[in-house]
Design an enzyme around this catalytic site. Structure first.
Site, PDB file in Angstrom:
ATOM      1  N   GLY A 134       0.828  -1.209   0.000  1.00 27.06           N
ATOM      2  CA  GLY A 134       0.000   0.000   0.000  1.00 27.06           C
ATOM      3  C   GLY A 134       0.865   1.263   0.000  1.00 27.06           C
ATOM      4  O   GLY A 134       0.602   2.211  -0.744  1.00 27.06           O
ATOM      5  N   ARG A 171       2.466 -13.358   3.349  1.00 32.53           N
ATOM      6  CA  ARG A 171       3.045 -14.666   3.690  1.00 32.53           C
ATOM      7  C   ARG A 171       4.224 -14.539   4.629  1.00 32.53           C
ATOM      8  O   ARG A 171       4.986 -13.596   4.562  1.00 32.53           O
ATOM      9  CB  ARG A 171       3.537 -15.348   2.406  1.00 32.53           C
ATOM     10  CG  ARG A 171       2.448 -16.011   1.649  1.00 32.53           C
ATOM     11  CD  ARG A 171       3.029 -17.017   0.681  1.00 32.53           C
ATOM     12  NE  ARG A 171       3.612 -16.405  -0.499  1.00 32.53           N
ATOM     13  CZ  ARG A 171       4.304 -17.089  -1.404  1.00 32.53           C
ATOM     14  NH1 ARG A 171       4.515 -18.386  -1.242  1.00 32.53           N
ATOM     15  NH2 ARG A 171       4.785 -16.492  -2.471  1.00 32.53           N
ATOM     16  N   ASN A 179      -7.523 -14.100   5.035  1.00 31.52           N
ATOM     17  CA  ASN A 179      -7.735 -13.008   4.088  1.00 31.52           C
ATOM     18  C   ASN A 179      -9.132 -12.998   3.471  1.00 31.52           C
ATOM     19  O   ASN A 179      -9.591 -11.954   2.996  1.00 31.52           O
ATOM     20  CB  ASN A 179      -6.652 -13.034   3.006  1.00 31.52           C
ATOM     21  CG  ASN A 179      -5.326 -12.515   3.550  1.00 31.52           C
ATOM     22  OD1 ASN A 179      -5.272 -12.007   4.668  1.00 31.52           O
ATOM     23  ND2 ASN A 179      -4.266 -12.636   2.776  1.00 31.52           N
ATOM     24  N   ILE A 196      -4.880  -7.364  -5.092  1.00 30.30           N
ATOM     25  CA  ILE A 196      -3.511  -7.906  -4.976  1.00 30.30           C
ATOM     26  C   ILE A 196      -3.432  -8.951  -3.860  1.00 30.30           C
ATOM     27  O   ILE A 196      -2.582  -9.832  -3.868  1.00 30.30           O
ATOM     28  CB  ILE A 196      -2.486  -6.763  -4.696  1.00 30.30           C
ATOM     29  CG1 ILE A 196      -2.543  -5.695  -5.790  1.00 30.30           C
ATOM     30  CG2 ILE A 196      -1.079  -7.314  -4.572  1.00 30.30           C
ATOM     31  CD1 ILE A 196      -1.507  -4.577  -5.629  1.00 30.30           C
ATOM     32  N   SER A 197      -4.332  -8.860  -2.886  1.00 30.11           N
ATOM     33  CA  SER A 197      -4.291  -9.751  -1.720  1.00 30.11           C
ATOM     34  C   SER A 197      -4.286 -11.212  -2.156  1.00 30.11           C
ATOM     35  O   SER A 197      -4.948 -11.593  -3.123  1.00 30.11           O
ATOM     36  CB  SER A 197      -5.511  -9.506  -0.817  1.00 30.11           C
ATOM     37  OG  SER A 197      -5.681  -8.137  -0.565  1.00 30.11           O
ATOM     38  N   HIS A 245      -2.127 -17.597  -9.613  1.00 27.45           N
ATOM     39  CA  HIS A 245      -0.948 -16.984  -8.993  1.00 27.45           C
ATOM     40  C   HIS A 245      -0.484 -17.878  -7.854  1.00 27.45           C
ATOM     41  O   HIS A 245      -0.653 -17.576  -6.690  1.00 27.45           O
ATOM     42  CB  HIS A 245      -1.335 -15.589  -8.476  1.00 27.45           C
ATOM     43  CG  HIS A 245      -0.178 -14.796  -7.968  1.00 27.45           C
ATOM     44  ND1 HIS A 245       0.995 -14.651  -8.660  1.00 27.45           N
ATOM     45  CD2 HIS A 245      -0.034 -14.064  -6.831  1.00 27.45           C
ATOM     46  CE1 HIS A 245       1.812 -13.864  -7.962  1.00 27.45           C
ATOM     47  NE2 HIS A 245       1.221 -13.513  -6.848  1.00 27.45           N
TER      48      HIS A 245
HETATM   49  N1  APR Z   1      -9.243  -3.236   5.624  1.00 28.62           N
HETATM   50  C1  APR Z   1      -8.176  -2.525   5.248  1.00 28.62           C
HETATM   51  N2  APR Z   1      -6.919  -2.895   5.499  1.00 28.62           N
HETATM   52  C2  APR Z   1      -6.727  -4.024   6.199  1.00 28.62           C
HETATM   53  C3  APR Z   1      -7.800  -4.833   6.611  1.00 28.62           C
HETATM   54  C4  APR Z   1      -9.130  -4.391   6.306  1.00 28.62           C
HETATM   55  N3  APR Z   1     -10.203  -5.080   6.652  1.00 28.62           N
HETATM   56  N4  APR Z   1      -7.301  -5.900   7.271  1.00 28.62           N
HETATM   57  C5  APR Z   1      -5.950  -5.769   7.251  1.00 28.62           C
HETATM   58  N5  APR Z   1      -5.609  -4.635   6.601  1.00 28.62           N
HETATM   59  C6  APR Z   1      -4.288  -4.059   6.397  1.00 28.62           C
HETATM   60  C7  APR Z   1      -3.302  -4.377   7.517  1.00 28.62           C
HETATM   61  O1  APR Z   1      -3.600  -3.631   8.689  1.00 28.62           O
HETATM   62  C8  APR Z   1      -1.975  -4.013   6.880  1.00 28.62           C
HETATM   63  O2  APR Z   1      -1.572  -2.691   7.160  1.00 28.62           O
HETATM   64  O3  APR Z   1      -3.631  -4.555   5.247  1.00 28.62           O
HETATM   65  C9  APR Z   1      -2.263  -4.178   5.364  1.00 28.62           C
HETATM   66  C10 APR Z   1      -1.401  -5.234   4.707  1.00 28.62           C
HETATM   67  O4  APR Z   1      -0.095  -4.760   4.710  1.00 28.62           O
HETATM   68  P1  APR Z   1       1.167  -5.705   4.975  1.00 28.62           P
HETATM   69  O5  APR Z   1       0.912  -6.526   6.171  1.00 28.62           O
HETATM   70  O6  APR Z   1       2.387  -4.852   4.946  1.00 28.62           O
HETATM   71  O7  APR Z   1       1.136  -6.670   3.688  1.00 28.62           O
HETATM   72  P2  APR Z   1       1.664  -6.398   2.210  1.00 28.62           P
HETATM   73  O8  APR Z   1       3.055  -6.850   2.090  1.00 28.62           O
HETATM   74  O9  APR Z   1       1.309  -5.015   1.804  1.00 28.62           O
HETATM   75  O10 APR Z   1       0.787  -7.469   1.392  1.00 28.62           O
HETATM   76  C11 APR Z   1      -0.620  -7.381   1.338  1.00 28.62           C
HETATM   77  O11 APR Z   1      -0.791  -8.502  -0.784  1.00 28.62           O
HETATM   78  O12 APR Z   1       0.771  -9.702  -2.060  1.00 28.62           O
HETATM   79  C12 APR Z   1      -0.276  -9.765  -1.125  1.00 28.62           C
HETATM   80  O13 APR Z   1       0.276 -11.773   0.063  1.00 28.62           O
HETATM   81  C13 APR Z   1       0.173 -10.371   0.150  1.00 28.62           C
HETATM   82  O14 APR Z   1      -2.051 -10.737   0.958  1.00 28.62           O
HETATM   83  C14 APR Z   1      -0.913  -9.916   1.087  1.00 28.62           C
HETATM   84  C15 APR Z   1      -1.236  -8.522   0.560  1.00 28.62           C
END
Ligand code: APR
Length: 312
Positions: A16, A86, A99, A122-123, A179
């Protein structure tokens, strides 16, 4: 009255934050960086840091950090990274139950606040998450797409370029399918400026690159303890630009198949034309028997995941 594009980034974590940095630097619109209330400070802090970054770099877009969905209302593009990344040893599929709950919550909000947006998920596990996004949000399939193929193809491109000692700018690689471990690097369509890759590289080396590509995400997770974020963010921004600027780019994306490649009611990575209409077309390309069999296997793995999510 003309107005700037509005880009909502759901999840203010690693991807993000990088998405926000790129969207701002490329000035594709004003940015809303959203996260859950417990992480509102993170979202607001990154937003402020990035606005200040604009004073150094010379861009001027509005960047808002928030945990209020009202701030995302009316977005032109929504990019979803909400979820848990992951950890070493986890597969993308291990993330499913955690997720899934998150994506359902995000999709409910997209449905009410961002119903006219182009949504890029992307999740992970990607193909199941994007399926759920479409199902719960009720948005048309052409406006809900998953980012995977652009990233996987970029990884393969780099590996080929390094092996051949040529610039990655001249390599074209295409990775289709889900993916996950079953993704399909389609070597028959990989070229260096039109020269078929198989005429430039031996089978063993090519096979090794195919294997490394399929494990490309895991390789980074192992190194840094969390998943990649620079290339995933760039890949999603390329897709967002293709939509916003009606670029008609042909990119491998997780798109909703309604008979294409023989798959029905399934999101899977296929070549798509992305333009102002969203996923304007799924392009049917000829695959050899081996590639088609691999794609079928990948589709079966995705379907299994989607069926598993229906029970959760
Ligand atoms: N609404 C909004 N944001 C949320 C929610 C929600 N309901 N639940 C969790 N989050 C936020 C978390 O608080 C966190 O800040 O999503 C963010 C995810 O960020 P990271 O943990 O840094 O993960 P990131 O590396 O950005 O990856 C996110 O993309 O590639 C995929 O596998 C990866 O599923 C993962 C996602």
């Amino acid at each position: 009255m003309p107005r700037r594009n509005k880009i909502a980034l759901i999840g203010a974590g690693n991807i993000g934050g990088e998405l926000a940095a790129l969207a701002a630097r490329e000035q594709i619109g004003d940015v809303v960086l959203f996260d859950i209330p417990e992480k509102e400070g993170l979202a607001k802090g990154k937003a402020l840091d990035l606005e200040q970054n604009g004073s150094v770099l010379g861009y001027d877009v509005k960047i808002t950090g928030t945990s209020n969905w009202d701030d995302c209302a009316g977005s032109d593009v929504v990019i979803v990274t909400a979820g848990v990344p992951r950890k070493p040893g986890m597969s993308r599929d291990d993330l499913l139950s955690i997720n899934l709950k998150i994506i359902r919550n995000v999709a409910e909000n997209v449905k009410t606040k961002c119903k006219d947006a182009f949504v890029i998920v992307i999740s992970n596990p990607l193909d199941a998450m994007v399926f759920e996004m479409k199902k719960v949000s009720g948005l048309p399939a052409k406006r809900v797409v998953g980012m995977a193929g652009v990233l996987d193809s970029a990884r393969m491109t780099l590996f080929l370029a390094r092996e051949l000692g040529v610039s990655s700018k001249d390599v074209r690689a295409m990775v289709l399918g889900g993916h996950g471990d079953t993704m399909v690097p389609v070597t028959s369509y990989c070229t260096v400026n039109g020269v078929p890759i198989k005429t430039l590289i031996g089978k063993d080396k090519l096979d090794a690159i195919v294997t490394r590509t399929a494990g490309g995400g895991g390789e980074i997770v192992k190194l840094m303890g969390t998943s990649a974020y620079y290339a995933p963010a760039s890949a999603a921004i390329a897709m967002a630009k293709a939509y916003l600027y009606d670029e008609k780019r042909m990119l491998p994306c997780a798109a909703y198949c309604e008979g294409e490649y023989g798959y029905k009611d399934l999101y899977i990575g296929v070549p798509c034309v992305i333009g102002g209409g969203g996923v304007e077309k799924i392009v049917s390309i000829e695959l050899n028997a081996e590639e088609k069999a691999q794609l079928d296997k990948s589709a079966a793995a995705v379907r299994e995941l989607v069926e598993a999510s229906k029970k959760l």
